[in-house]
Design a protein around this motif. Structure first.
Motif, PDB file in Angstrom:
ATOM      1  N   ILE A 270       0.840  -1.186   0.000  1.00  0.00           N
ATOM      2  CA  ILE A 270       0.000   0.000   0.000  1.00  0.00           C
ATOM      3  C   ILE A 270       0.881   1.245   0.000  1.00  0.00           C
ATOM      4  O   ILE A 270       1.991   1.221   0.541  1.00  0.00           O
ATOM      5  CB  ILE A 270      -0.948   0.007   1.237  1.00  0.00           C
ATOM      6  CG1 ILE A 270      -2.026   1.083   1.102  1.00  0.00           C
ATOM      7  CG2 ILE A 270      -0.154   0.150   2.527  1.00  0.00           C
ATOM      8  CD1 ILE A 270      -3.106   0.955   2.162  1.00  0.00           C
ATOM      9  N   VAL A 271       0.419   2.318  -0.627  1.00  0.00           N
ATOM     10  CA  VAL A 271       1.155   3.582  -0.636  1.00  0.00           C
ATOM     11  C   VAL A 271       0.180   4.730  -0.386  1.00  0.00           C
ATOM     12  O   VAL A 271      -1.032   4.584  -0.573  1.00  0.00           O
ATOM     13  CB  VAL A 271       1.880   3.823  -1.982  1.00  0.00           C
ATOM     14  CG1 VAL A 271       2.916   2.742  -2.250  1.00  0.00           C
ATOM     15  CG2 VAL A 271       0.890   3.913  -3.131  1.00  0.00           C
ATOM     16  N   ARG A 272       0.718   5.863   0.009  1.00  0.00           N
ATOM     17  CA  ARG A 272      -0.060   7.106   0.075  1.00  0.00           C
ATOM     18  C   ARG A 272       0.297   7.928  -1.155  1.00  0.00           C
ATOM     19  O   ARG A 272       1.465   7.996  -1.535  1.00  0.00           O
ATOM     20  CB  ARG A 272       0.275   7.888   1.346  1.00  0.00           C
ATOM     21  CG  ARG A 272      -0.095   7.170   2.627  1.00  0.00           C
ATOM     22  CD  ARG A 272       0.015   8.097   3.838  1.00  0.00           C
ATOM     23  NE  ARG A 272       1.361   8.612   3.983  1.00  0.00           N
ATOM     24  CZ  ARG A 272       1.664   9.695   4.702  1.00  0.00           C
ATOM     25  NH1 ARG A 272       0.711  10.396   5.308  1.00  0.00           N
ATOM     26  NH2 ARG A 272       2.914  10.089   4.820  1.00  0.00           N
ATOM     27  N   VAL A 273      -0.721   8.540  -1.773  1.00  0.00           N
ATOM     28  CA  VAL A 273      -0.502   9.261  -3.017  1.00  0.00           C
ATOM     29  C   VAL A 273      -1.169  10.627  -2.964  1.00  0.00           C
ATOM     30  O   VAL A 273      -2.284  10.769  -2.446  1.00  0.00           O
ATOM     31  CB  VAL A 273      -1.087   8.488  -4.224  1.00  0.00           C
ATOM     32  CG1 VAL A 273      -0.721   9.179  -5.535  1.00  0.00           C
ATOM     33  CG2 VAL A 273      -0.619   7.049  -4.228  1.00  0.00           C
ATOM     34  N   THR A 274      -0.478  11.633  -3.483  1.00  0.00           N
ATOM     35  CA  THR A 274      -1.101  12.937  -3.704  1.00  0.00           C
ATOM     36  C   THR A 274      -1.057  13.232  -5.192  1.00  0.00           C
ATOM     37  O   THR A 274      -0.123  12.831  -5.882  1.00  0.00           O
ATOM     38  CB  THR A 274      -0.366  14.065  -2.952  1.00  0.00           C
ATOM     39  OG1 THR A 274       0.917  14.274  -3.561  1.00  0.00           O
ATOM     40  CG2 THR A 274      -0.179  13.738  -1.481  1.00  0.00           C
ATOM     41  N   TYR A 313       1.804  15.985   6.505  1.00  0.00           N
ATOM     42  CA  TYR A 313       0.580  16.579   5.954  1.00  0.00           C
ATOM     43  C   TYR A 313       0.859  17.889   5.220  1.00  0.00           C
ATOM     44  O   TYR A 313       0.397  18.093   4.090  1.00  0.00           O
ATOM     45  CB  TYR A 313      -0.398  16.819   7.110  1.00  0.00           C
ATOM     46  CG  TYR A 313      -1.716  17.435   6.711  1.00  0.00           C
ATOM     47  CD1 TYR A 313      -2.775  16.635   6.288  1.00  0.00           C
ATOM     48  CD2 TYR A 313      -1.914  18.805   6.780  1.00  0.00           C
ATOM     49  CE1 TYR A 313      -3.996  17.197   5.939  1.00  0.00           C
ATOM     50  CE2 TYR A 313      -3.126  19.381   6.428  1.00  0.00           C
ATOM     51  CZ  TYR A 313      -4.170  18.558   6.017  1.00  0.00           C
ATOM     52  OH  TYR A 313      -5.365  19.125   5.657  1.00  0.00           O
ATOM     53  N   ALA A 316       2.692  17.529   1.950  1.00  0.00           N
ATOM     54  CA  ALA A 316       1.786  17.027   0.914  1.00  0.00           C
ATOM     55  C   ALA A 316       0.914  18.156   0.350  1.00  0.00           C
ATOM     56  O   ALA A 316       0.706  18.244  -0.861  1.00  0.00           O
ATOM     57  CB  ALA A 316       0.917  15.914   1.486  1.00  0.00           C
ATOM     58  N   ASP A 328       4.174   7.922  -1.356  1.00  0.00           N
ATOM     59  CA  ASP A 328       4.864   7.597  -0.106  1.00  0.00           C
ATOM     60  C   ASP A 328       4.676   6.115   0.191  1.00  0.00           C
ATOM     61  O   ASP A 328       3.629   5.704   0.691  1.00  0.00           O
ATOM     62  CB  ASP A 328       4.294   8.452   1.037  1.00  0.00           C
ATOM     63  CG  ASP A 328       5.008   8.198   2.363  1.00  0.00           C
ATOM     64  OD1 ASP A 328       5.786   7.230   2.442  1.00  0.00           O
ATOM     65  OD2 ASP A 328       4.772   8.962   3.316  1.00  0.00           O
ATOM     66  N   PHE A 370      -0.712  -2.544   8.315  1.00  0.00           N
ATOM     67  CA  PHE A 370      -1.716  -1.912   7.470  1.00  0.00           C
ATOM     68  C   PHE A 370      -3.026  -2.653   7.652  1.00  0.00           C
ATOM     69  O   PHE A 370      -3.162  -3.809   7.255  1.00  0.00           O
ATOM     70  CB  PHE A 370      -1.251  -1.936   6.011  1.00  0.00           C
ATOM     71  CG  PHE A 370       0.068  -1.232   5.806  1.00  0.00           C
ATOM     72  CD1 PHE A 370       0.121   0.147   5.674  1.00  0.00           C
ATOM     73  CD2 PHE A 370       1.250  -1.947   5.771  1.00  0.00           C
ATOM     74  CE1 PHE A 370       1.332   0.795   5.501  1.00  0.00           C
ATOM     75  CE2 PHE A 370       2.470  -1.299   5.593  1.00  0.00           C
ATOM     76  CZ  PHE A 370       2.506   0.066   5.464  1.00  0.00           C
TER      77      PHE A 370
END
Length: 371
Positions: A270-274, A313, A316, A328, A370
């Motif tokens: 899993i990743v965090r994306v903007t 935060y 981002a 991320d 996660f």
């Protein structure tokens, strides 16, 4: 034959020199001794209790890790604390711990290059330059009968590299004069008599990081008792070192497609994306570990997206407004160094015919779950 601890670390510091680490980084031997034979080496991202148990099971004498186990000066070691117990276990089992951190990130073919390769980046450059390996001109004088041997020795030690060319030297014929004094043991000539010898002026380029190695090779291969040589600093810049990598993709893809590449290439679920998942990505940046402060530099280098961990935060939000996407995948993606570095060390040991074995840690040291 087993390799000595100092030999293994010599391999390490040739690949990732301490000199290229960022200032005050906690690198080098942090616990134990290198004055011993090394049967087994364990390459790990972190040194945790589980990793040490793995090392004990494998009869490991040396752990080479990316993240330090000692971050600041110790006033005491209390073996009732978690870290104190860890140190105690390592010491009791005679396991040394050596850390290669930002120097391994920065090194050519190191962490950031492994990550860039995994994501398919091409024609990469550092996100942020940290240092330059300054160049020197080495000039020495060799009897014409020995010029080939000396030239081969200094180029094998790393001299004579200019861009994509190796073994670059210049030769000029001339005459050398000298008079051996009392107590000398001249290779050519007689004590107390002025000699004239046909010699070759041999010139080459030497990077600062390899200067001592090249000089040692020169002295060892040269027939004279006293070797004459000069070193001149050059205005030309040498190899540029830096953190992170920015490079082009073979073909444009959507941000959503590149996210899948990151998950697969860096082995994360899993990743965090903007950013807009449909935007086109042609150029990408990657930086192992915490990269919040490098987002603007990646944007300045033309990156459409940066892949890095520990994004906060506000960083981002700023990136959204600036127009650069962020992926991320977490700090733990640096685990790619385990297999990469293990292979580098293994090849060096095999080339020198050592029986020392190298293992990449199989322990997952990701602290987050996660759910």
């Amino acid at each position: 034959m087993l390799a000595k601890g100092q030999t293994v670390i010599q391999y390490m510091e040739q690949f990732a020199p301490k000199s290229i680490a960022v200032p005050d980084d906690r690198i080098g031997l942090q616990l134990g001794t290198l004055q011993k034979d090394i049967r087994n080496i364990l390459v790990a991202l972190d040194v945790t209790d589980e990793v040490v148990d793995e090392a004990i099971a494998l009869n490991v004498d040396l752990i080479i890790a990316h993240h330090a186990i000692i971050f600041r000066a110790l006033k005491s070691i209390n073996t009732s604390t978690p870290m104190g117990k860890l140190y105690e276990k390592l010491i009791k089992h005679d396991i040394a711990v050596y850390i290669s951190h930002t120097n391994l990130d920065i090194a050519e073919g190191g962490v950031n290059d492994w990550m860039a390769d995994a994501l398919g980046l091409r024609q990469t450059v550092p996100i942020e330059q940290t240092s330059t390996d300054s160049l020197f001109k080495l000039v020495t004088f060799v009897p014409d009968t020995h010029v080939e041997g000396v030239r081969n020795a200094i180029t094998a030690a790393g001299g004579g590299h200019i861009g994509d060319y190796s073994h670059c030297t210049f030769i000029l014929e001339g005459t050398g004069t000298f008079q051996p004094e009392e107590g000398s043991e001249p290779y050519i000539g007689t004590t107390g008599k002025l000699e004239s010898v046909s010699e070759i002026r041999l010139e080459t380029v030497v990077p600062s990081s390899l200067r001592n190695k090249v000089i040692q090779a020169l002295i060892k291969s040269h027939p004279y008792e006293e070797v004459a040589y000069d070193l001149y600093p050059l205005a030309d810049s040498g190899k540029v070192y830096g953190l992170g990598r920015v490079g082009k993709l073979d073909a444009p893809v959507s941000l959503a497609q590149f996210v899948d590449t990151v998950k697969q290439g860096l082995d994360v679920p899993i990743v965090r994306v903007t950013g807009d998942l449909q935007r086109t990505i042609k150029k990408a940046a990657v930086l192992g570990g915490s990269g919040s402060r490098y987002v603007n530099q990646a944007l300045f280098k033309g990156a459409d997206v940066i892949v890095t961990g520990d994004i906060d935060y506000h960083t981002a939000q700023d990136a959204l407004m600036a127009g650069i996407a962020i992926i991320d995948p977490g700090h733990n993606t640096e685990k790619i160094m385990k297999s990469g570095l293990a292979e580098v060390i293994r090849k060096r040991l095999e080339a020198d015919k050592y029986d020392t074995q190298v293992h990449a840690s199989t322990i997952n040291t990701e602290p987050f779950q996660f759910v």
